[in-house]
Structure formats: C-alpha cells, structure tokens
Design a protein around this motif. Sequence first.
Motif, PDB file in Angstrom:
ATOM      1  N   LEU A 274      56.897  16.444  -9.638  1.00 27.06           N
ATOM      2  CA  LEU A 274      58.132  15.692  -9.918  1.00 27.06           C
ATOM      3  C   LEU A 274      58.751  15.194  -8.624  1.00 27.06           C
ATOM      4  O   LEU A 274      59.177  14.040  -8.530  1.00 27.06           O
ATOM      5  CB  LEU A 274      59.154  16.586 -10.634  1.00 27.06           C
ATOM      6  N   LEU A 275      58.765  16.061  -7.608  1.00 34.35           N
ATOM      7  CA  LEU A 275      59.369  15.656  -6.331  1.00 34.35           C
ATOM      8  C   LEU A 275      58.630  14.449  -5.758  1.00 34.35           C
ATOM      9  O   LEU A 275      59.243  13.545  -5.185  1.00 34.35           O
ATOM     10  CB  LEU A 275      59.340  16.827  -5.348  1.00 34.35           C
ATOM     11  N   GLU A 276      57.312  14.448  -5.949  1.00 44.04           N
ATOM     12  CA  GLU A 276      56.517  13.303  -5.485  1.00 44.04           C
ATOM     13  C   GLU A 276      56.968  12.035  -6.213  1.00 44.04           C
ATOM     14  O   GLU A 276      57.213  10.995  -5.605  1.00 44.04           O
ATOM     15  CB  GLU A 276      55.037  13.586  -5.773  1.00 44.04           C
ATOM     16  N   ARG A 277      57.118  12.165  -7.553  1.00 46.20           N
ATOM     17  CA  ARG A 277      57.543  10.987  -8.337  1.00 46.20           C
ATOM     18  C   ARG A 277      58.952  10.543  -7.958  1.00 46.20           C
ATOM     19  O   ARG A 277      59.235   9.363  -7.855  1.00 46.20           O
ATOM     20  CB  ARG A 277      57.496  11.322  -9.829  1.00 46.20           C
ATOM     21  N   PHE A 278      59.847  11.521  -7.752  1.00 42.85           N
ATOM     22  CA  PHE A 278      61.231  11.171  -7.384  1.00 42.85           C
ATOM     23  C   PHE A 278      61.244  10.415  -6.057  1.00 42.85           C
ATOM     24  O   PHE A 278      61.962   9.425  -5.902  1.00 42.85           O
ATOM     25  CB  PHE A 278      62.103  12.421  -7.241  1.00 42.85           C
ATOM     26  N   ALA A 279      60.450  10.930  -5.106  1.00 42.00           N
ATOM     27  CA  ALA A 279      60.455  10.292  -3.776  1.00 42.00           C
ATOM     28  C   ALA A 279      59.962   8.853  -3.895  1.00 42.00           C
ATOM     29  O   ALA A 279      60.526   7.932  -3.301  1.00 42.00           O
ATOM     30  CB  ALA A 279      59.585  11.080  -2.810  1.00 42.00           C
ATOM     31  N   PHE A 280      58.922   8.664  -4.708  1.00 41.81           N
ATOM     32  CA  PHE A 280      58.381   7.300  -4.856  1.00 41.81           C
ATOM     33  C   PHE A 280      59.419   6.393  -5.544  1.00 41.81           C
ATOM     34  O   PHE A 280      59.640   5.256  -5.133  1.00 41.81           O
ATOM     35  CB  PHE A 280      57.074   7.319  -5.643  1.00 41.81           C
ATOM     36  N   ALA A 288      64.290  -2.158  -3.513  1.00 44.44           N
ATOM     37  CA  ALA A 288      64.889  -3.209  -4.355  1.00 44.44           C
ATOM     38  C   ALA A 288      66.287  -3.574  -3.853  1.00 44.44           C
ATOM     39  O   ALA A 288      66.716  -4.714  -3.955  1.00 44.44           O
ATOM     40  CB  ALA A 288      64.949  -2.742  -5.801  1.00 44.44           C
ATOM     41  N   GLN A 289      66.992  -2.552  -3.303  1.00 38.35           N
ATOM     42  CA  GLN A 289      68.356  -2.829  -2.820  1.00 38.35           C
ATOM     43  C   GLN A 289      68.353  -3.399  -1.408  1.00 38.35           C
ATOM     44  O   GLN A 289      69.409  -3.669  -0.843  1.00 38.35           O
ATOM     45  CB  GLN A 289      69.181  -1.543  -2.835  1.00 38.35           C
ATOM     46  N   GLY A 290      67.137  -3.532  -0.836  1.00 35.80           N
ATOM     47  CA  GLY A 290      67.031  -4.143   0.501  1.00 35.80           C
ATOM     48  C   GLY A 290      67.355  -3.189   1.639  1.00 35.80           C
ATOM     49  O   GLY A 290      67.540  -3.613   2.769  1.00 35.80           O
ATOM     50  N   ASP A 291      67.415  -1.872   1.319  1.00 30.51           N
ATOM     51  CA  ASP A 291      67.683  -0.903   2.375  1.00 30.51           C
ATOM     52  C   ASP A 291      66.347  -0.357   2.886  1.00 30.51           C
ATOM     53  O   ASP A 291      65.873   0.703   2.467  1.00 30.51           O
ATOM     54  CB  ASP A 291      68.571   0.228   1.829  1.00 30.51           C
ATOM     55  N   SER A 292      65.731  -1.083   3.806  1.00 36.75           N
ATOM     56  CA  SER A 292      64.377  -0.741   4.250  1.00 36.75           C
ATOM     57  C   SER A 292      64.327   0.596   4.975  1.00 36.75           C
ATOM     58  O   SER A 292      63.340   1.319   4.888  1.00 36.75           O
ATOM     59  CB  SER A 292      63.840  -1.823   5.173  1.00 36.75           C
ATOM     60  N   ARG A 293      65.393   0.922   5.685  1.00 39.55           N
ATOM     61  CA  ARG A 293      65.389   2.171   6.446  1.00 39.55           C
ATOM     62  C   ARG A 293      65.279   3.377   5.504  1.00 39.55           C
ATOM     63  O   ARG A 293      64.421   4.239   5.683  1.00 39.55           O
ATOM     64  CB  ARG A 293      66.676   2.255   7.264  1.00 39.55           C
ATOM     65  N   GLU A 294      66.124   3.408   4.456  1.00 40.20           N
ATOM     66  CA  GLU A 294      66.066   4.500   3.480  1.00 40.20           C
ATOM     67  C   GLU A 294      64.744   4.459   2.726  1.00 40.20           C
ATOM     68  O   GLU A 294      64.166   5.489   2.414  1.00 40.20           O
ATOM     69  CB  GLU A 294      67.233   4.396   2.488  1.00 40.20           C
ATOM     70  N   ALA A 295      64.269   3.243   2.414  1.00 39.00           N
ATOM     71  CA  ALA A 295      62.996   3.094   1.694  1.00 39.00           C
ATOM     72  C   ALA A 295      61.883   3.739   2.505  1.00 39.00           C
ATOM     73  O   ALA A 295      61.068   4.505   1.966  1.00 39.00           O
ATOM     74  CB  ALA A 295      62.703   1.614   1.449  1.00 39.00           C
ATOM     75  N   LEU A 296      61.865   3.477   3.796  1.00 43.75           N
ATOM     76  CA  LEU A 296      60.815   4.039   4.657  1.00 43.75           C
ATOM     77  C   LEU A 296      60.913   5.560   4.671  1.00 43.75           C
ATOM     78  O   LEU A 296      59.900   6.268   4.566  1.00 43.75           O
ATOM     79  CB  LEU A 296      60.965   3.479   6.074  1.00 43.75           C
ATOM     80  N   LYS A 297      62.142   6.066   4.741  1.00 48.25           N
ATOM     81  CA  LYS A 297      62.350   7.522   4.773  1.00 48.25           C
ATOM     82  C   LYS A 297      61.731   8.166   3.519  1.00 48.25           C
ATOM     83  O   LYS A 297      60.977   9.123   3.608  1.00 48.25           O
ATOM     84  CB  LYS A 297      63.855   7.807   4.840  1.00 48.25           C
ATOM     85  N   TYR A 298      62.049   7.575   2.351  1.00 44.85           N
ATOM     86  CA  TYR A 298      61.554   8.172   1.109  1.00 44.85           C
ATOM     87  C   TYR A 298      60.061   7.940   0.925  1.00 44.85           C
ATOM     88  O   TYR A 298      59.387   8.752   0.310  1.00 44.85           O
ATOM     89  CB  TYR A 298      62.354   7.673  -0.100  1.00 44.85           C
ATOM     90  N   TYR A 299      59.547   6.856   1.476  1.00 44.19           N
ATOM     91  CA  TYR A 299      58.094   6.647   1.361  1.00 44.19           C
ATOM     92  C   TYR A 299      57.358   7.722   2.152  1.00 44.19           C
ATOM     93  O   TYR A 299      56.342   8.252   1.707  1.00 44.19           O
ATOM     94  CB  TYR A 299      57.710   5.253   1.857  1.00 44.19           C
ATOM     95  N   ARG A 300      57.921   8.097   3.291  1.00 41.98           N
ATOM     96  CA  ARG A 300      57.297   9.160   4.102  1.00 41.98           C
ATOM     97  C   ARG A 300      57.380  10.495   3.368  1.00 41.98           C
ATOM     98  O   ARG A 300      56.422  11.267   3.372  1.00 41.98           O
ATOM     99  CB  ARG A 300      57.985   9.237   5.468  1.00 41.98           C
TER     100      ARG A 300
END
Length: 529
Positions: A274-280, A288-300
Amino acid sequence: MQLEQLLESLDLSPFDTREAALALAAQCAAADKPRALKARHLAAKALGRRDTVASTQEYQRLLPALRRYQLWDEYLAALDECGGHAMVQGNVNEAIHQWSACLEEAMVLQNGFFAVQALLGIGKAFWVLNDFKSAHHYHCLALEFALPLQDKASLAGAYLCLIADMLAADRYTEAGIALRLAHLSVLDCKNRHWQAEYLLFRGRVYLEQRQLALAEADLTVALLQSTALSFSWVASQVEFQLFKLYCLRQDGQEAAQHLANAEAQAKAIQATSLLERFAFGTYQQHKAQGDSREALKYYRIYLEYYEQNHGRACLPRLAQSTARRLQRLENRIELTQRKQENALLCQTLNQQSAQLDSLSRAALSDPLTGLANRRHLEQQLDRLDQQARLPMSLLIVDIDYFKQVNDAYGHAIGDLVLQRMASVLQFACRNNELIARYGGEEFYILLPQVLFADARQIAERLCAMVENHDWDSIARGLHATVSIGLASNNGHWLPCRTLALEADAALYEAKAAGRNCVRWRITSSGLMS
Ligand SMILES: Nc1nc2c(ncn2[C@@H]2O[C@H](COP(=O)(O)OP(=O)(O)OP(=O)(O)O)[C@@H](O)[C@H]2O)c(=O)[nH]1
C-alpha cells in the motif's frame, strides 16, 4: 457443548472454543471418531486466530484423517485455512500451493463453495505478487463459479475482488457497473468488512468521475466503519482517497493530514504494497499540480518501496521508465528554477526601467506644474526642425505683473497661481499640443498643423479664459491676466527657434500695448503685428 453451538461461538470467543473443542474431541475420541475429528478441526481453526504456524501444523496432522473419514467440508476448509495462514506468514507461493490443492479437491468433489474460496485465495496471492493479470483471471473464474451457487457471500467476495482488479487497471466504467451488480449481494451478506471495502471502491469511482460530494459521503462512511472494525487495510486506503479528494478541492492542509493518516495506518500493519501505491499516487498528484520538487521526492520514496517489495532484481524492469521519469522531473525542476530566476530578472529590469522612466520624466518636466520644462521644449523644437516642414504656430503666454502677486500674497500663493495657470492652459489646448513652462511665469504652447487664423482664435480664447477665471478662489482679491505673443509660419516653413524669437517679440508688443491682450507675427510673408 454441541458442535453446532461451538460453530456459532467460534466468531465470538475463539479461545474458549478451542478449549471446548479439544475437550469434546477427547470425549469423543474413542466412541465417535468423526465427531472427535470435527471438534479437533474447530480447535485448529480457533488456534489459527492466535498462532497460524501451530494451527497449520495441526491441520497437516488432521488432513489425512479428515480425508479417510470423508469429512469433506472440514477437509476442504482445512486446505483453505492453510492457504490463508501461509498468506498471513508472507509465504505467497505456499499459499498458492495450498489453495490449488483445495481447488483441485473441490472440483473433484463438486463443491462450488470451496472452489470459489480457493480461486479467490489464489487471486489474492497473485495480487500480492503484483501480477494483476493472473489475479483477474482467477477472480473471473471465481465469479463464474459463484453465480450459480446462490451464496451471497461467495458472490460478494468475487465481485469485490473483480472490482479491485478493475480499479487497479484504471477501468473505472467497468468498476462502476460491477459495483451496481454487487450492491445487493454485499448488502445481504452482512459482512461489515466487505461493506466498508465496497464503499471505498464506490468512493474511488465517484472521485474519478469528479462527483466529489458523493465520493466524500461514501469515503466518510467507509472510514468510520473500517476504523470501528480496526480494518486498517481499508482505512488507510480510504484516507488516501480522501487525500486525493482534498487535493482536487485545493485544500492543501486537509490533504496533507489525510496523506499522513494513510501512511501511518499502512505502516502500522506493515502494508508496504500500500505504501508503494500511496507513494506513486502522491507522485502523480504532485506532478499534476505542477509541483515537480514534491513529485520527485515521492517518486524516490516509491522506488524505495518498490525495491523493498519486489527485490532489487525487479528494478531493471522499471529502469527505463524510471530514468525517463526522473530525468523529466529534474528537467522540470530546473525549468521552474530558471523561470523563477527569469521572473526575478524581469522584475528587476522592470523596476529599473520604471526608475529610468520616472528619472527621464523628471528631467523633462517641471516639478511645480507637471508641464514639460524648458529642456523638453527645446528638444521638441529641434525634433520638429528635423522632421517634415509643417505649418506651425507658437504662443508665449506670460502672466502680467506676477511679481506683484508674489509680493502681495506671498510666494506660496504665487506657486498656486502658476499651477492653476497650467491647468487652465491644459484645459484650453488639445492633447497633441505641447505646453511647456519655459521659466518663471512664462509658458510656451506649440501648435503643430495650426495656421495663423486658428492660432489667433486659440490665443484670444485663452486670454479671455484666464481673465474670466475665478482667481479669487485662491486668495481673496487675487486676479490674473496674461499677455500672449503669437508667431505663425502659416504653412511656410521657418526654423522653430526663429519662430520663437518672433513670438517673443510679439509678446513684448502685447506687454507694451497694456497687457491682457494678444499680439502676433506671421513670419512667412514678412512681419506684421
Ligand atoms: N511664486 C513663484 N514666483 C516665481 C517663480 N519663478 C519666478 N517667479 C517670480 O516671477 C516674477 C517675475 O517678475 P517679472 O519678470 O518682473 O515680471 P512680472 O512681474 O510678471 O511683470 P510683467 O511680466 O512685465 O507683466 C519674479 O518675482 C520671480 O521671483 C516660481 O516658481 N514661483
């Protein structure tokens, strides 16, 4: 205690049930072997609530005897329970093995109920392995077997598994149809865990359809129900859907709270899938919101869970798309940074050019009246000399006896008179006519494209306007008039500075003629006044 009563109490008090079942088994051991075996089966089942390893061992000992005495329901139930225990112990392959055995025996014995249980179990195991295609295959078979059984629980279970598959594959329309089909069987089976799961799924479909109010209603009930049941598996997923809902509503604070709840609940039951799915999902949301910095954090974070869940060996499967995604996100962050730097630069440039503008305006304008100053006027005269040779008239307007105004009323009132005079001149002229304060109480009015006759009318009108103006409103008894010198080339070009000298001479004549009047010179056809 009767076996039937034991069965009923099984859900209420597993520990007592086990003790009672063992006692019954001991009593029956010699006299009624099948009855003793049934009791031992119940005891093993009750033990499974506390200790799945011990329960599995007991089942393994029991299985041959159950088979020998043809206690088929207990036999199949034991195989099914062993599959469930293996799953709880994280041994997914063993679970598939046990449920496959259960399925095989159920098919031979034509026991539809356990066939469905086994198929759902295998599907669940493939889910955990992230093999959604195989999972879906088994869930479809389970539904096929469940439909003719008229057993609401089997049907509800099969439907819910299928809906989960569809949602995992983003097939929301089909999930919506299956939800409607499943509705009655889920309600009838009275399984509150499944009802919570059903509401979670329906909330997800509504959310996807952007029916936020309906989604919120379902998710809220699902959260209450799953929390009351301590059903963290569903509760954490509901929290995650609420996170997405509040992201859509652009309520960052609520969204962050639900995301934190979702993560905490999933961590508490160590549900790393689940944590994997939540992070993705969070990565997608931020992207989608254009916040690339947070997006990168969660992708990692997602990659970390992915590696944890599937092992390092699985990473190459992701490698290509991962590299692309990371690159894209990093590019986007750089782009955003550049854009911010550019915006800052533009802002500084704009400020500087605004400062320059105001400086050059200040350099070319008269601070007291806001009119053009002498420098501006001279630049303009030079410019006109270089341009097309136009008809041109020029007025020099000089306040009469201004020294006396200063002397009688003071310098401040003198300033007010100069300002008021500027307003009167502006009011009397058109926009394209340059009015400048040449110095002291002397104003120049440049009238391009204006021939003598019109210029004279303008000058006479101006003279009258000044004379008739309410100067008394500045200071009691105050009155001002002007003398005007007019020079016009009347359509025959002459350098502007020569025109200015002629106007000055005309002004001198106006002063000499007693002031408060207009005098003129037409420069193209010889001088005249
Ligand atoms: N209040 C005020 N007075 C100014 C300013 N600039 C010049 N003056 C005054 O304007 C007066 C001009 O006086 P003069 O040149 O003798 O002319 P005048 O009194 O208008 O007489 P004529 O032009 O002959 O009718 C002087 O007293 C200057 O001090 C200014 O910015 N403010």
